[in-house]
Structure formats: structure tokens, C-alpha cells
Design a protein around this motif. Structure first.
Motif, short mmCIF file in Angstrom:
data_model
loop_
_atom_site.label_atom_id
_atom_site.label_comp_id
_atom_site.label_asym_id
_atom_site.label_seq_id
_atom_site.Cartn_x
_atom_site.Cartn_y
_atom_site.Cartn_z
N ALA A 1 0.76 -1.10 0.11
CA ALA A 1 -0.04 0.07 -0.23
C ALA A 1 0.83 1.28 0.01
O ALA A 1 0.46 2.19 -0.52
CB ALA A 1 -0.96 0.04 1.23
N MET A 2 1.85 1.24 0.94
CA MET A 2 2.91 2.30 0.84
C MET A 2 3.44 2.55 -0.42
O MET A 2 3.60 3.72 -1.05
CB MET A 2 3.84 2.12 2.00
CG MET A 2 3.38 2.82 3.47
SD MET A 2 4.59 2.07 4.69
CE MET A 2 6.19 3.02 4.26
N ALA A 3 3.84 1.50 -1.23
CA ALA A 3 4.74 1.78 -2.52
C ALA A 3 3.66 2.23 -3.46
O ALA A 3 3.86 3.17 -4.25
CB ALA A 3 5.22 0.19 -2.76
N LEU A 4 2.38 1.88 -3.37
CA LEU A 4 1.28 2.51 -4.36
C LEU A 4 1.20 3.85 -4.18
O LEU A 4 1.13 4.59 -5.16
CB LEU A 4 0.14 1.52 -4.15
CG LEU A 4 -0.20 0.47 -4.88
CD1 LEU A 4 -1.40 -0.51 -4.41
CD2 LEU A 4 -0.29 0.34 -6.39
N ALA A 5 1.11 4.10 -2.73
CA ALA A 5 0.91 5.46 -2.38
C ALA A 5 2.03 6.34 -3.21
O ALA A 5 2.00 7.41 -3.52
CB ALA A 5 0.87 5.76 -0.98
N LEU A 6 3.40 5.79 -2.87
CA LEU A 6 4.34 6.51 -3.35
C LEU A 6 4.61 6.57 -4.90
O LEU A 6 4.73 7.85 -5.29
CB LEU A 6 5.83 5.78 -2.93
CG LEU A 6 6.25 6.04 -1.29
CD1 LEU A 6 7.38 4.87 -1.10
CD2 LEU A 6 6.68 7.55 -1.31
N SER A 7 3.99 5.47 -5.65
CA SER A 7 4.05 5.57 -7.10
C SER A 7 3.17 6.85 -7.34
O SER A 7 3.40 7.53 -8.41
CB SER A 7 3.54 4.10 -7.54
OG SER A 7 4.41 3.35 -7.40
N TYR A 8 2.12 7.00 -6.72
CA TYR A 8 1.13 7.87 -7.05
C TYR A 8 1.71 9.28 -6.77
O TYR A 8 1.46 10.17 -7.70
CB TYR A 8 -0.31 7.72 -6.24
CG TYR A 8 -1.44 8.76 -6.46
CD1 TYR A 8 -1.72 8.87 -7.80
CD2 TYR A 8 -1.78 9.67 -5.56
CE1 TYR A 8 -3.04 9.71 -7.82
CE2 TYR A 8 -2.52 10.50 -5.80
CZ TYR A 8 -3.24 10.58 -6.84
OH TYR A 8 -4.15 11.47 -7.41
N GLU B 1 4.73 10.19 -7.11
CA GLU B 1 5.35 10.65 -8.11
C GLU B 1 4.94 11.30 -9.51
O GLU B 1 5.54 12.09 -9.97
CB GLU B 1 6.09 9.21 -8.69
CG GLU B 1 7.40 8.67 -8.06
CD GLU B 1 7.78 7.38 -8.52
OE1 GLU B 1 8.80 7.09 -8.34
OE2 GLU B 1 7.07 6.58 -9.29
N ASN B 2 3.72 11.26 -9.39
CA ASN B 2 3.01 11.69 -10.51
C ASN B 2 3.07 13.26 -10.45
O ASN B 2 2.81 13.98 -11.48
CB ASN B 2 1.62 11.35 -10.59
CG ASN B 2 1.38 9.82 -11.14
OD1 ASN B 2 2.29 9.36 -11.86
ND2 ASN B 2 0.28 9.13 -10.75
N ILE C 1 8.76 7.68 -17.82
CA ILE C 1 9.82 7.64 -16.99
C ILE C 1 9.38 8.24 -15.46
O ILE C 1 9.09 9.24 -15.39
CB ILE C 1 11.03 8.23 -17.48
CG1 ILE C 1 11.33 7.28 -18.52
CG2 ILE C 1 12.17 8.41 -16.46
CD1 ILE C 1 12.91 7.06 -18.39
N LYS C 2 9.76 7.42 -14.28
CA LYS C 2 9.51 7.67 -13.10
C LYS C 2 10.58 8.08 -12.25
O LYS C 2 11.83 7.55 -12.54
CB LYS C 2 8.66 6.82 -12.53
CG LYS C 2 7.06 6.67 -13.12
CD LYS C 2 5.96 7.60 -12.72
CE LYS C 2 4.83 7.28 -13.08
NZ LYS C 2 4.07 6.35 -12.35
N LEU C 3 10.54 8.65 -11.18
CA LEU C 3 11.66 9.02 -10.23
C LEU C 3 11.98 7.75 -9.74
O LEU C 3 13.11 7.41 -9.48
CB LEU C 3 11.24 10.11 -9.29
CG LEU C 3 11.75 11.46 -9.61
CD1 LEU C 3 11.26 12.50 -8.43
CD2 LEU C 3 13.12 11.56 -9.77
#
Lengths: 136, 359, 171
Positions: free
Chosen positions: C16-23, C25-26, C39-41
Motif C-alpha cells: 500500500a505504501m509503495a502504491l501511494a509513493l508511485s502515485y 511520483e505523478n 519515466i518515473k523517479l
């Protein structure tokens, strides 16, 4: 906790960072060195879906061009020896945000439309082994 | 807090990196190149930058001016006036006086192997005349008595005179001095990069537009007619390079070749075991003040070292106190490079030479 | 592999945390500076680093895969899957290798991971586009990875410090 990592950076981390930096520099030398070479001519290569569709010299073809792919239309402005996507109806607008490019190796990518506009330098006339002046 | 600062830093540096990638390498892309035939050779002046056009034409004017001032064959030149003054003290320009004094200095430090008063002997061999010939020993002996800087009296520009029978030819340093003068023009006009080729004298100013050093091909003396035949390649930035070689001008008689670099000690073409000498020295851009300087030095030394031969030339390189480097091509197929430019020198394998580095 | 309830809960939380971080990044679109869309950070690498040490490579990989698939499904963008998968998996492999060397701190491991993450993403871009044009931006991305790596290393180090003595870690 399976094992606890070191939490303070040390010399080995510096080494790791240095290696990454070195790698970046080496890549830059290899990939950008070609672009900086004198001689040859700058060309714009337009590819759609991985296939080249057009190739032209930007200094000879100033003006506007349009490319349509996957339902999207890109308006490409050729000016000052380079190109930019002036307008596009793709959802991401990345291609428009990229702005103007004018250096060999640079590219504009529109992912939704699968369009790549790339600047390349032709090999015409450049001789890396050549000399500038002869003495004697 | 720290993490956000790190993030801002990352973002700023990212921007910086991309900015570097996006801007063209060189803002001074204007280039102007001209060819001038003067001083018995072809000169190529090639300059970059905003004022390149202006500067190359100023350089052409300077070439013409110096040719008019220093030519020995031009009857109206100051050098001709000196040579035909019959021991009468003559007033010359401060510039000519400074050159005569520079010539005297280089003659002294090189033990007389460079000597502008060798002119009558060179003429006897026909190198300034229509036809070449081999003079007799008696003729040479006679002429040699008038050779030597002690016969040139140039203490004051207001009264310069030559002893009876003595003549001078500044050809041995004129092109080097011209390189010094052009360096001054390049500095005054903020020229970022240029190559000046004055027939055996090269000035590599700045670097190539791609940021690498200028590539100077040292002509292979055994393949003088092959434009691609090099003894090696020098990569130079802000440097003078001057080559002297017997292959540049010579004639053959009875199966023997006679070249134009005369040894003042014998009156004969120097036979020192060297077939070409290239002298390289740094050009200090800021110090390019138009006075006889490093360019002049390189020109004088290349001749002197050619006359000296390998061993004495290396001695001179080590002990003279002059700051320069050399590429020597020997008659026995070796190329000797001094340590200071070893890294800038790339051998050309096609020449079939054995390469040596000395320090 | 046997997961304790505690570990399973931790895995889920980290996903869940990883998903939040991915979000998150947007909001920092790297593609504005480097014109390769997609490309993402690589901020989600924080979770990978953490999971690698706290749970082990297998669990870390599971979290990574769940994050990539769920992220793509939520965003409704299957292009993004290849980018995050290639970037994430390459980063993970490199970090597994680097973490074996006990000499490197979490910073060194993160920097290596970030560099690998960006290499993986460039590879994804090349595959998606069928063109090597994105390669041109690799040097810049490698430079960027020094900073993202240091950043993820810093955050991971803070996490370890904060959690080292809690019994969350004693499962």
C-alpha cells in the motif's frame, strides 16, 4: 529484522556513487560524442510504431508538418534548424512539453501516438581521423 | 525537512543536467577562412567567432605589411635598404630593429647554427635566384668570412649598418614573427579558436569547435608530396608548431640532393642526420602582444636544431632554459619525440618509422 | 516459504505504501525534464530497500510485483506496467546483489538500485517504442539516479532508525 543495514554512508557508498557517475560520463562520451562531432548534416527522422516514415533536413524544410497515428494528430513545427511539436491532441502532452530540440541525439516522443521525432547526424564528410592543418 | 531539501536539490540538479544536454556546444559558430600567397608559400588563416571575418582580413593586411617590410627580394623593403646601404648607417623601424636583435639573440644561444647573415651563401647556392648551382669551395670560403652576427650592428634603430659583404635575410624568423603578430590580432578581436598555417609555421589557437585539440599532421619528410603522409599527429591547443626540413626546398645535381638549410659553419646544406625538426611551444594567449615572442622563437629554433643534429638538439632542449618540445625525424628512420608532447603525439604507422620518446 | 501473519500484514502495508509513493511520483513528472514519457523517479524503491532488509528478497519481490500490477490497473495504463516492472525488477536485482556486500550502507545500495531502475526504464522505453532514441538520455538519468538514490537511501535509513527497536521488526 533479518539483518540491519548500515545506516550511515561510508567510503564504499562513495565508491558506488562514483561508479554510477563514471558510468554516466562514459555513456555521455559514447552517446553524445557522436552528436557533437562536426561535419555531416543534421537530419530529422520521424518514426511511427517503430518504423521510419520520414527523414528530412530541418534547415531545408522549415514550416509545419502533421503526423497522424492511433487517432492522434501531432503538429510539428520545423524552425531554426530543429523541430518542436507545437500542438497535439494526445492525452499526455509530453511531446508538446518537450519543446524545441536542435541537437543530434535529442528526440521528441509521443507515447500514446507511438511517434518518435529524432535528430541524427549523417556521416557525410566527417572524418574523425582527419587533420585540421598540415605542417612542414 | 531534510528529505525535502534533498528532493529540491535533486530537482534542481536534474534541471541543470538537462540544460547542459540541450544547449549547443559552441556559441561561436561563425567561421572565416582565407588563403594568402606570400613569403614564397601558401598561408591559410582560419578563424572562428563573431569577428572572424574582420580578423582574417586584418591578418592578411599584416602578412602584406610584413612582407613589404622584411622581404629580401623586394627592392623597397627595409631589409633590402640595409643590405644595399654600403656600410652607411640606416634608420629602420623599431619593429625591424627588434627582429634583428631577436635574431642576434637566437644566433648567440644556438651557437651560430641560426644566422640571418647566411643570406649571401644561400644566394650562392641559388636558392633565392632563378637557378640552383653548387658553388666552389673557394667561393664559399670567401662568402663565409662575412657571415656572423658580429657583422650586424643593430644596437639602435636609428643607425643600423652591416659590414661590407654582409647581407641579412629575416626569412628564418619572419613567419614566426608573423605568427606572433597574428596571435595578437586574435587576442584583440576575442577570437575563441583559429588555425593559422604559414607554410611550416602553425599556430593552433584555442581548441576545435567540438572541444578537442586541433589536429596537426606533421608531414612525413620522406613522402613530401603525399598530403596524407604524416610522420605523426600532434594534438595541440594554444600552441605554436614550426617545422624545418631539408625536403621542403632542394635541388639535385650529379645525383646528389642539396637542400636550402645552410650550416653557417660549413656553407654547405646542413648534414646532421635529421631530415625534419618540428618545434612546439605553448602560446600564452594573454601575452600575445605582437612583439617577437614564442612564434619567433620556434621559427629560429627549428632551423638551428635542424643544423645541430639530434644529439646537440636534445642537449639544447634539456639545457637551454627555453621552454619547448620537439619532434625529430632522423635520416635512419626514427622519430624522436620529447617528453613534454609525448602525450599529444600519435605516431602514423604508415610511415614505417621507429618511434622513441626522450626525457 | 511460510509467512507469519505479522509478515503478511507487513507485506500488505508496504504494498500500500509503495502504491501511494508511485502515485505521489505523478506530482513530480520527470518527463518534463527528460522527454521520455513514462519515466518515473522511482520513489517506490524506498519500499523495496526496506522490504529487502526487513523481510528478504522473496517478500520484497512479491511486494514489487503487486505494486506494479495494481498500480497499472488503478491507473488504467498498461504502458506503465512495462516501465515500472522493468525498472523495479532491475533495481531489485541490483540491490539484492549489492546488499550481500555488508560494506555498503543503505545509501550505496539505494544509489545502485536507482541507477538500475533508470536503466530498466530506458530499456522499457526502447522496447515500447521500438527505437533506441531514449538511450540518448541515459547519462542524464544515471546522474539523476545519484540524487534519487541518495534520497531513497536517506528515507530508508530514517525508517530503519525509527523502527529498529519496535517489535514490528522482531517477527
Amino acid at each position: 529484522m533479518r539483518w540491519s543495514p548500515k545506516l550511515r554512508p561510508n567510503g564504499w557508498d562513495g565508491l558506488a556513487a562514483a561508479i554510477v557517475l563514471l558510468l554516466a560520463a562514459a555513456c555521455a562520451g559514447m552517446l553524445w560524442g557522436r552528436g557533437a562531432a562536426t561535419g555531416g548534416e543534421l537530419e530529422v527522422v520521424v518514426s511511427i510504431d517503430g518504423g521510419e516514415v520520414e527523414r528530412f533536413v530541418p534547415t531545408d524544410s522549415a514550416g509545419e508538418k502533421t503526423y497522424t497515428s492511433r487517432g492522434y494528430t501531432l503538429h510539428v513545427l520545423v524552425r531554426d534548424g530543429g523541430v518542436e511539436v507545437s500542438q497535439a491532441d494526445c492525452p499526455t502532452q509530453d511531446c508538446v512539453h518537450t519543446g524545441w530540440i536542435g541537437r543530434a541525439g535529442e528526440s521528441i516522443v509521443c507515447l500514446p501516438a507511438r511517434v518518435i521525432i529524432q535528430l541524427v547526424r549523417t556521416d557525410g564528410g566527417s572524418d574523425p581521423g582527419g587533420v585540421d592543418v598540415v605542417i612542414g | 525537512m531534510r528529505r525535502w531539501m534533498a528532493f529540491v536539490l535533486a530537482a534542481v540538479l536534474t534541471g541543470g543536467l538537462t540544460a547542459c544536454a540541450g544547449t549547443p556546444a559552441d556559441p561561436d559558430e561563425a567561421q572565416e577562412s582565407i588563403q594568402v600567397i606570400a613569403m614564397d608559400t601558401v598561408m591559410i588563416i582560419s578563424a572562428y567567432g563573431e569577428k572572424s571575418t574582420h580578423t582574417v582580413y586584418m591578418a592578411e593586411d599584416e602578412i602584406r605589411r610584413l612582407e613589404g617590410l622584411l622581404s629580401r627580394t623586394e627592392p623597397d623593403s627595409q631589409v633590402s635598404a640595409l643590405n644595399h646601404a654600403d656600410e652607411q648607417p640606416t634608420a629602420v623601424d623599431g619593429e625591424v630593429s627588434r627582429l634583428l636583435n631577436a635574431a642576434a639573440l637566437y644566433s648567440e644561444v644556438t651557437g651560430g647554427t641560426f644566422d640571418i647573415s647566411i643570406a649571401p651563401v644561400v644566394s650562392a647556392w641559388g636558392f633565392t635566384e632563378a637557378e640552383n648551382r653548387v658553388p666552389s669551395q673557394a667561393e664559399l670560403d670567401g662568402l663565409l668570412t662575412h657571415v656572423g652576427m658580429e657583422h650586424v650592428h643593430a644596437e639602435s634603430p636609428d643607425a643600423v649598418w652591416l659590414d661590407q659583404g654582409t647581407q641579412v635575410d629575416l626569412g628564418g624568423i619572419a613567419k614566426g614573427y608573423l605568427a606572433d603578430r597574428i596571435a595578437m590580432l586574435l587576442r584583440e578581436n576575442d577570437i575563441p579558436r583559429a588555425t593559422i598555417s604559414l607554410g611550416g609555421n602553425v599556430l593552433a589557437w584555442g581548441d576545435r569547435p567540438d572541444g578537442t585539440p586541433w589536429r596537426i599532421g606533421v608531414q612525413d619528410p620522406k613522402r613530401p608530396d603525399d598530403a596524407e603522409g604524416f610522420a605523426g599527429l600532434l594534438q595541440l591547443e594554444d600552441a605554436y608548431a614550426v617545422t624545418s626540413g631539408g625536403y621542403q626546398r632542394y635541388f639535385e645535381q650529379d645525383g646528389k640532393a642539396y637542400h636550402h638549410i645552410i650550416d653557417p659553419a660549413t656553407g654547405y646544406p646542413a648534414d646532421s642526420g635529421l631530415i625534419s625538426v618540428t618545434v612546439v611551444a605553448d602560446c600564452d594567449r594573454e601575452a600575445s602582444d605582437g612583439l617577437p615572442g614564442t612564434g619567433t622563437m620556434c621559427d629560429a629554433l627549428s632551423t638551428a636544431l635542424f643544423v645541430m643534429g639530434e644529439e646537440k638538439a636534445l642537449d639544447f632542449w634539456r639545457n637551454s632554459g627555453y621552454d619547448f618540445d620537439m619532434v625529430l625525424v632522423t635520416a635512419d628512420d626514427r622519430v624522436v619525440v620529447t617528453a613534454g608532447i609525448a602525450e599529444q603525439f600519435t605516431p602514423d604507422e604508415a610511415g614505417g618509422y621507429a618511434y622513441e620518446m626522450v626525457s | 516459504m511460510k509467512l507469519t501473519t505479522k509478515q503478511l500484514t507487513l507485506c500488505a502495508m508496504l504494498t500500500a505504501m509503495a502504491l501511494a509513493l508511485s502515485y505521489l511520483e505523478n506530482f513530480f513528472p520527470l518527463s518534463l525534464a527528460i522527454p521520455i514519457p513514462g519515466i518515473k523517479l522511482g520513489l517506490a524503491n524506498i519500499v523495496t530497500v526496506f522490504a529487502l532488509y526487513a523481510l528478504g528478497p522473496v517478500q520484497a519481490l512479491l511486494i514489487l510485483l503487486s505494486r506494479c500490477v495494481l498500480g497499472a490497473v488503478f491507473a488504467g495504463n498498461m504502458n506503465a506496467l512495462l516501465f515500472s516492472l522493468l525498472g523495479g525488477v532491475t533495481a531489485m536485482l541490483v540491490m539484492i546483489l549489492l546488499s550481500r556486500s555488508r560494506r555498503l550502507s543503505v545509501y550505496g545500495v539505494s544509489v545502485g538500485g536507482a541507477a538500475a531502475h533508470n536503466c530498466g526504464q530506458v530499456a522499457a522505453a526502447i522496447l515500447t517504442l521500438g527505437n533506441t532514441a531514449p538511450l540518448y538520455y541515459l547519462p542524464v538519468l544515471l546522474g539523476v539516479s545519484l540524487f534519487t538514490g541518495a534520497l531513497t537511501g536517506l528515507i530508508a535509513a530514517c525508517l530503519f532508525q525509527a523502527l529498529a527497536h519496535t517489535d514490528l521488526m522482531k517477527g
